[in-house]
Design a protein around this motif. Sequence first.
Motif, PDB file in Angstrom:
ATOM      1  N   ASP A 161     -39.869 -24.062  16.981  1.00  0.00           N
ATOM      2  CA  ASP A 161     -39.608 -22.782  16.321  1.00  0.00           C
ATOM      3  C   ASP A 161     -38.111 -22.479  16.303  1.00  0.00           C
ATOM      4  O   ASP A 161     -37.624 -21.639  17.052  1.00  0.00           O
ATOM      5  N   TYR A 162     -37.401 -23.176  15.435  1.00  0.00           N
ATOM      6  CA  TYR A 162     -35.938 -23.048  15.352  1.00  0.00           C
ATOM      7  C   TYR A 162     -35.557 -21.672  14.825  1.00  0.00           C
ATOM      8  O   TYR A 162     -36.016 -21.248  13.764  1.00  0.00           O
ATOM      9  N   LYS A 163     -34.737 -20.974  15.564  1.00  0.00           N
ATOM     10  CA  LYS A 163     -34.278 -19.631  15.205  1.00  0.00           C
ATOM     11  C   LYS A 163     -32.753 -19.579  15.281  1.00  0.00           C
ATOM     12  O   LYS A 163     -32.174 -19.089  16.256  1.00  0.00           O
ATOM     13  N   PRO A 164     -32.061 -20.089  14.253  1.00  0.00           N
ATOM     14  CA  PRO A 164     -30.600 -20.133  14.330  1.00  0.00           C
ATOM     15  C   PRO A 164     -29.944 -18.752  14.411  1.00  0.00           C
ATOM     16  O   PRO A 164     -28.863 -18.611  14.979  1.00  0.00           O
ATOM     17  N   GLY A 165     -30.597 -17.723  13.882  1.00  0.00           N
ATOM     18  CA  GLY A 165     -30.030 -16.375  13.927  1.00  0.00           C
ATOM     19  C   GLY A 165     -29.918 -15.802  15.325  1.00  0.00           C
ATOM     20  O   GLY A 165     -29.110 -14.903  15.574  1.00  0.00           O
ATOM     21  N   LEU A 166     -30.700 -16.308  16.254  1.00  0.00           N
ATOM     22  CA  LEU A 166     -30.630 -15.799  17.627  1.00  0.00           C
ATOM     23  C   LEU A 166     -29.297 -16.137  18.286  1.00  0.00           C
ATOM     24  O   LEU A 166     -28.817 -15.394  19.134  1.00  0.00           O
ATOM     25  N   GLN A 167     -28.700 -17.252  17.902  1.00  0.00           N
ATOM     26  CA  GLN A 167     -27.402 -17.637  18.480  1.00  0.00           C
ATOM     27  C   GLN A 167     -26.340 -16.590  18.154  1.00  0.00           C
ATOM     28  O   GLN A 167     -25.510 -16.258  18.991  1.00  0.00           O
TER      29      GLN A 167
ATOM     30  N   VAL B 251     -30.960 -10.815  23.994  1.00  0.00           N
ATOM     31  CA  VAL B 251     -31.449 -11.924  23.178  1.00  0.00           C
ATOM     32  C   VAL B 251     -30.980 -13.223  23.828  1.00  0.00           C
ATOM     33  O   VAL B 251     -29.823 -13.345  24.228  1.00  0.00           O
ATOM     34  N   ALA B 252     -31.888 -14.178  23.938  1.00  0.00           N
ATOM     35  CA  ALA B 252     -31.560 -15.465  24.547  1.00  0.00           C
ATOM     36  C   ALA B 252     -32.117 -16.581  23.667  1.00  0.00           C
ATOM     37  O   ALA B 252     -33.311 -16.851  23.703  1.00  0.00           O
ATOM     38  N   PRO B 253     -31.265 -17.226  22.876  1.00  0.00           N
ATOM     39  CA  PRO B 253     -31.746 -18.329  22.035  1.00  0.00           C
ATOM     40  C   PRO B 253     -32.048 -19.570  22.864  1.00  0.00           C
ATOM     41  O   PRO B 253     -31.689 -19.646  24.040  1.00  0.00           O
ATOM     42  N   SER B 254     -32.685 -20.524  22.255  1.00  0.00           N
ATOM     43  CA  SER B 254     -32.957 -21.790  22.927  1.00  0.00           C
ATOM     44  C   SER B 254     -31.632 -22.471  23.293  1.00  0.00           C
ATOM     45  O   SER B 254     -30.650 -22.387  22.557  1.00  0.00           O
ATOM     46  N   ILE B 255     -31.636 -23.149  24.408  1.00  0.00           N
ATOM     47  CA  ILE B 255     -30.432 -23.875  24.835  1.00  0.00           C
ATOM     48  C   ILE B 255     -30.409 -25.285  24.261  1.00  0.00           C
ATOM     49  O   ILE B 255     -29.446 -26.021  24.456  1.00  0.00           O
ATOM     50  N   PHE B 256     -31.475 -25.663  23.536  1.00  0.00           N
ATOM     51  CA  PHE B 256     -31.589 -27.021  23.013  1.00  0.00           C
ATOM     52  C   PHE B 256     -31.163 -27.090  21.553  1.00  0.00           C
ATOM     53  O   PHE B 256     -31.269 -26.121  20.814  1.00  0.00           O
TER      54      PHE B 256
END
Length: 146
Positions: free
Chosen positions: A56-62, A91-96
């Motif tokens: 579930d890629y969420k680039p906006g979270l970065q 907000v905490a995006p994926s670290i991967f």
Amino acid sequence: MLLASLSLASLLQRDSTASSATSAGGLAGLPHFPPKVRRVIYLFQSGGPAQMDLFDYKPGLQDRFGQDVPKSISPDERKTTMISAQAAFPVAPSIFKFARHGQAGSWISEILPHTAKLADELCIVRSMHTDAINHDPAITFQQTGS
């Protein structure tokens, strides 16, 4: 729930009592076409990795990293006992890292390199939604559809 219905229909068709199930409004006659799939591997990982770290890629979270989650996403009346004492909800995006894989360009995390090679053979469901904020009601919804 759909998988269970299809499995039941298959069993009813093989069973000699399938005709009585049909007359009682059962599921006989499903599927309405010859099945192509012979087996399904269904993995439900309660306590497994978060979908945001897998598919579930969420680039906006970065771009929003560290900002408070908007009230429209997590209003005060929906806080659980576990998090009600927290002063902030950043907000905490994926670290991967994510990359597109296969002809469909499915976004798959770097932590699934072998799965990424099979991207065109996967069915990734991204349309499920629930208003439940706790895991247990969401798990029940995932498993039963209600």
